[in-house]
Design a protein around this motif. Structure first.
Motif, PDB file in Angstrom:
ATOM      1  N   LEU A  53       0.825  -1.210   0.000  1.00 57.87           N
ATOM      2  CA  LEU A  53       0.000   0.000   0.000  1.00 57.87           C
ATOM      3  C   LEU A  53       0.859   1.260   0.000  1.00 57.87           C
ATOM      4  O   LEU A  53       0.528   2.260  -0.647  1.00 57.87           O
ATOM      5  N   ALA A  54       1.980   1.205   0.714  1.00 55.46           N
ATOM      6  CA  ALA A  54       2.863   2.373   0.822  1.00 55.46           C
ATOM      7  C   ALA A  54       3.539   2.712  -0.507  1.00 55.46           C
ATOM      8  O   ALA A  54       4.061   3.819  -0.676  1.00 55.46           O
ATOM      9  N   GLU A  55       3.540   1.769  -1.462  1.00 53.87           N
ATOM     10  CA  GLU A  55       4.129   2.038  -2.769  1.00 53.87           C
ATOM     11  C   GLU A  55       3.288   3.009  -3.590  1.00 53.87           C
ATOM     12  O   GLU A  55       3.785   3.621  -4.542  1.00 53.87           O
ATOM     13  N   HIS A  56       1.996   3.149  -3.251  1.00 53.12           N
ATOM     14  CA  HIS A  56       1.122   4.029  -4.029  1.00 53.12           C
ATOM     15  C   HIS A  56       1.548   5.488  -3.830  1.00 53.12           C
ATOM     16  O   HIS A  56       1.828   5.903  -2.700  1.00 53.12           O
ATOM     17  N   PRO A  57       1.591   6.245  -4.888  1.00 51.49           N
ATOM     18  CA  PRO A  57       2.109   7.626  -4.772  1.00 51.49           C
ATOM     19  C   PRO A  57       1.294   8.530  -3.855  1.00 51.49           C
ATOM     20  O   PRO A  57       1.812   9.557  -3.382  1.00 51.49           O
ATOM     21  N   ALA A  58       0.035   8.176  -3.571  1.00 55.80           N
ATOM     22  CA  ALA A  58      -0.780   9.025  -2.701  1.00 55.80           C
ATOM     23  C   ALA A  58      -0.557   8.745  -1.221  1.00 55.80           C
ATOM     24  O   ALA A  58      -0.960   9.535  -0.372  1.00 55.80           O
ATOM     25  N   ASP A 117      -8.420   3.758  -5.839  1.00 48.71           N
ATOM     26  CA  ASP A 117      -7.144   3.733  -6.574  1.00 48.71           C
ATOM     27  C   ASP A 117      -6.064   2.993  -5.781  1.00 48.71           C
ATOM     28  O   ASP A 117      -5.290   2.199  -6.344  1.00 48.71           O
ATOM     29  N   ILE A 118      -6.014   3.249  -4.476  1.00 46.02           N
ATOM     30  CA  ILE A 118      -5.013   2.590  -3.625  1.00 46.02           C
ATOM     31  C   ILE A 118      -5.253   1.085  -3.576  1.00 46.02           C
ATOM     32  O   ILE A 118      -4.325   0.281  -3.697  1.00 46.02           O
ATOM     33  N   VAL A 119      -6.516   0.699  -3.421  1.00 47.96           N
ATOM     34  CA  VAL A 119      -6.849  -0.722  -3.345  1.00 47.96           C
ATOM     35  C   VAL A 119      -6.626  -1.408  -4.687  1.00 47.96           C
ATOM     36  O   VAL A 119      -6.187  -2.567  -4.746  1.00 47.96           O
ATOM     37  N   ALA A 120      -6.918  -0.718  -5.789  1.00 47.41           N
ATOM     38  CA  ALA A 120      -6.672  -1.285  -7.115  1.00 47.41           C
ATOM     39  C   ALA A 120      -5.185  -1.592  -7.298  1.00 47.41           C
ATOM     40  O   ALA A 120      -4.814  -2.619  -7.887  1.00 47.41           O
ATOM     41  N   HIS A 121      -4.341  -0.709  -6.793  1.00 47.65           N
ATOM     42  CA  HIS A 121      -2.885  -0.965  -6.839  1.00 47.65           C
ATOM     43  C   HIS A 121      -2.544  -2.248  -6.078  1.00 47.65           C
ATOM     44  O   HIS A 121      -1.769  -3.083  -6.562  1.00 47.65           O
ATOM     45  N   ALA A 122      -3.134  -2.408  -4.902  1.00 49.25           N
ATOM     46  CA  ALA A 122      -2.857  -3.608  -4.095  1.00 49.25           C
ATOM     47  C   ALA A 122      -3.345  -4.867  -4.792  1.00 49.25           C
ATOM     48  O   ALA A 122      -2.712  -5.922  -4.718  1.00 49.25           O
ATOM     49  N   ARG A 123      -4.490  -4.779  -5.467  1.00 50.26           N
ATOM     50  CA  ARG A 123      -5.034  -5.959  -6.149  1.00 50.26           C
ATOM     51  C   ARG A 123      -4.099  -6.482  -7.231  1.00 50.26           C
ATOM     52  O   ARG A 123      -4.097  -7.668  -7.541  1.00 50.26           O
ATOM     53  N   ARG A 124      -3.352  -5.572  -7.823  1.00 50.26           N
ATOM     54  CA  ARG A 124      -2.416  -6.001  -8.870  1.00 50.26           C
ATOM     55  C   ARG A 124      -1.168  -6.641  -8.290  1.00 50.26           C
ATOM     56  O   ARG A 124      -0.405  -7.283  -9.020  1.00 50.26           O
ATOM     57  N   ARG A 125      -0.954  -6.485  -6.990  1.00 49.01           N
ATOM     58  CA  ARG A 125       0.303  -6.929  -6.384  1.00 49.01           C
ATOM     59  C   ARG A 125       0.146  -8.065  -5.369  1.00 49.01           C
ATOM     60  O   ARG A 125       1.120  -8.731  -5.038  1.00 49.01           O
ATOM     61  N   LEU A 126      -1.079  -8.259  -4.879  1.00 50.23           N
ATOM     62  CA  LEU A 126      -1.277  -9.203  -3.784  1.00 50.23           C
ATOM     63  C   LEU A 126      -2.445 -10.136  -4.065  1.00 50.23           C
ATOM     64  O   LEU A 126      -3.325  -9.832  -4.873  1.00 50.23           O
ATOM     65  N   ALA A 127      -2.461 -11.254  -3.345  1.00 50.00           N
ATOM     66  CA  ALA A 127      -3.589 -12.175  -3.427  1.00 50.00           C
ATOM     67  C   ALA A 127      -4.860 -11.481  -2.941  1.00 50.00           C
ATOM     68  O   ALA A 127      -4.823 -10.608  -2.066  1.00 50.00           O
ATOM     69  N   LYS A 128      -5.992 -11.896  -3.482  1.00 49.20           N
ATOM     70  CA  LYS A 128      -7.256 -11.223  -3.211  1.00 49.20           C
ATOM     71  C   LYS A 128      -7.596 -11.184  -1.724  1.00 49.20           C
ATOM     72  O   LYS A 128      -8.119 -10.189  -1.216  1.00 49.20           O
ATOM     73  N   PHE A 129      -7.281 -12.286  -1.001  1.00 47.19           N
ATOM     74  CA  PHE A 129      -7.688 -12.335   0.403  1.00 47.19           C
ATOM     75  C   PHE A 129      -6.923 -11.332   1.276  1.00 47.19           C
ATOM     76  O   PHE A 129      -7.336 -11.038   2.395  1.00 47.19           O
ATOM     77  N   LYS A 130      -5.805 -10.784   0.760  1.00 46.49           N
ATOM     78  CA  LYS A 130      -5.016  -9.834   1.539  1.00 46.49           C
ATOM     79  C   LYS A 130      -5.462  -8.378   1.356  1.00 46.49           C
ATOM     80  O   LYS A 130      -4.989  -7.493   2.068  1.00 46.49           O
TER      81      LYS A 130
END
Length: 489
Positions: free
Chosen positions: A391-396, A433-446
């Protein structure tokens, strides 16, 4: 005893009995020995040597247990990989373990190749015969610990063999028994269940995935008499509409971790079989269990008593709540690449579970919460630090903290508290937007189910976020947060 020895012993004793039962394929004990020899040869032909780490990223297909056991016959170490992992969590597992090869399917091969890990292409080769000893490592089993990223528990052949023998003795297997597995093979449970059946000489029926609507129909189809469920599975099963065939299966025992006490009697009544508690961890294996005849425990939340070779204590006065600690055999050798975390976990000669509990007047231990920095979403352990890092990788995002919040269905859901960088608005679109970034990087349950924006965090003297200030007991944690569960990526 090593697992290759268990396989050959079972192939001799049980030969043509059915062992692995999948949707479209059944393998006997003799078939198991033959196919794992062939796969071990293929691994060796592609350069796998004793001590190498081999990742397995497969769905619940026959090749999963066959590949696992073949890796062990080759003297190598298995690294189970969840098929839901994506770039960030996959990169961590593969890099940390030092995996040199992966066994996978065409669907997942590109993900592994992106991480620079080759996949198995050989189909056969001379059968290797390395010396495999009981104390040699069999698995790097990744689990979310108290802090930081998932760590690999170093599990030996003896760890697995002892767990399997203990469970086989506990179950008192019958000639007509059939074990049914519904969890992904990358988890601990299908692995110990399979080895238990290997020792007991009974079949294990493997479902492609857990389905609440189809679970009991599958039990009837396979003639299952034994199974294991955990997390949200009991509640999801109970929420299904009653069926006229609910009590028509051959099930004689359901093992379960965290049986909902208020539903315990109703679960038994509906499906006509005893449900008994089982407690343990990846680090320690089986620690507590309730015997089938212990009907007085139904609805009490009692987790049982230790099996032979294990000691389990509560670090508190009788009747008081304290941390649950474990020692004895089997036990992991430690955390791979984490000597300090290993030393901390085994402080004082006991493994500190991070779980809180108390002992009742009958000697049974009950669960009473956790001290770990993690979220327990159904049957999944989520490392808070791992999700926070993504999550911290997101620019916002300037700073972020992930915490568990109570949920009736899942037990806990992950909620992210986010401090934004200047220039970003704390609205719904930013949360998505932040959660969409996480979805591309992590398993759905996380993925966080809720996002709440904050102006800042209270910090400890070492500049860590004090999460205890984020979870006031009287507060509705959903109020004021953006619900992002189920939103499109």
């Amino acid at each position: 005893m090593s697992i290759p020895e268990l396989i050959r012993q079972a192939a001799t004793r049980f030969a043509d009995r059915p062992f692995l039962k999948f949707q479209d394929r059944t393998l006997t004990f003799a078939d198991l020995d033959h196919h794992t020899d062939r796969l071990a040869g293929a691994l060796a032909a592609q350069g796998v040597r004793p001590g190498d780490r081999v990742a397995i990223m497969l769905d619940n297909v026959p090749e999963w247990p066959l590949s696992w056991l073949a890796v062990l016959k080759a003297g190598a170490i298995t690294v189970p990989v969840n098929v839901r992992y994506r770039s960030a969590d996959l990169a961590h597992i593969l890099t940390d373990s030092g995996a040199t090869l992966a066994v996978t399917s065409p669907e997942y091969a590109p993900l592994l190749h992106e991480q620079g890990v080759p996949t198995l292409t050989e189909t056969s080769g001379p059968v290797p015969h390395p010396t495999v000893r009981p104390w040699d490592l069999a698995n790097f089993q990744y689990t979310s610990g108290t802090t930081g990223f998932p760590k690999a528990c170093m599990l030996t052949h003896d760890y697995w063999a002892t767990t399997a023998r203990t469970m086989a003795e506990f179950l008192e297997p019958r000639d007509d028994d059939v074990m049914m597995v519904a969890q992904p093979f990358s988890y601990m449970d299908p692995q110990w269940m399979t080895l238990t059946c290997l020792v007991a000489g009974i079949p294990v029926a493997v479902l492609p995935r857990f389905s609440a609507s189809g679970f009991w129909a599958s039990a009837r189809e396979h003639g299952a008499t034994l199974t294991y469920v955990l997390g949200t599975m009991p509640l999801l099963l109970f929420k299904q509409p009653p069926h006229e065939l609910d009590r028509a299966s051959r099930m004689r025992l359901v093992l379960c971790s965290a049986i909902p006490p208020r539903l315990h009697a109703a679960l038994e009544e509906r499906w006509g079989a005893p449900w008994r508690e089982l407690y343990g961890s990846t680090e320690t294996g089986l620690d507590l269990l309730v015997r089938p005849e212990a009907t007085g425990t139904v609805g009490t939340g009692a987790m049982g008593l230790p099996p032979p070779g294990k000691e389990v204590e509560v670090l508190a006065e009788p009747g008081e709540t304290g941390e649950i600690v474990v020692r004895g055999h089997p036990m992991m050798r430690g955390y791979w690449n984490h000597p300090q975390a290993t030393a901390t976990a085994f402080e004082g000669g006991w493994y500190h579970t991070g779980d809180l509990g108390f002992r009742d007047e009958h000697g049974y231990i009950h669960h009473a919460g956790r001290t770990k920095d993690m979220v327990r979403r159904g049957g999944e352990n989520i490392s808070c630090a791992e999700v926070e890092n993504v999550l911290a990788e997101h620019p916002a995002v300037l700073n972020v903290a992930l915490v568990p919040i109570p949920d009736e269905l899942f037990g806990e859901l992950p909620k992210a508290f986010v401090q934004l960088r200047p220039g970003h608005e704390p609205g719904r679109q930013t949360a998505l937007d932040i959660v969409a970034h996480a979805r591309r990087r992590l398993a759905k349950f996380k993925i966080p189910a809720f996002v709440e924006f904050v102006s800042g965090f209270s910090l400890t003297p070492s500049a860590r976020i004090e999460k205890r200030h984020l979870l006031q007991p009287a507060r509705d944690q959903r109020a004021g947060a953006v619900a992002v569960e189920g939103e499109p990526a």
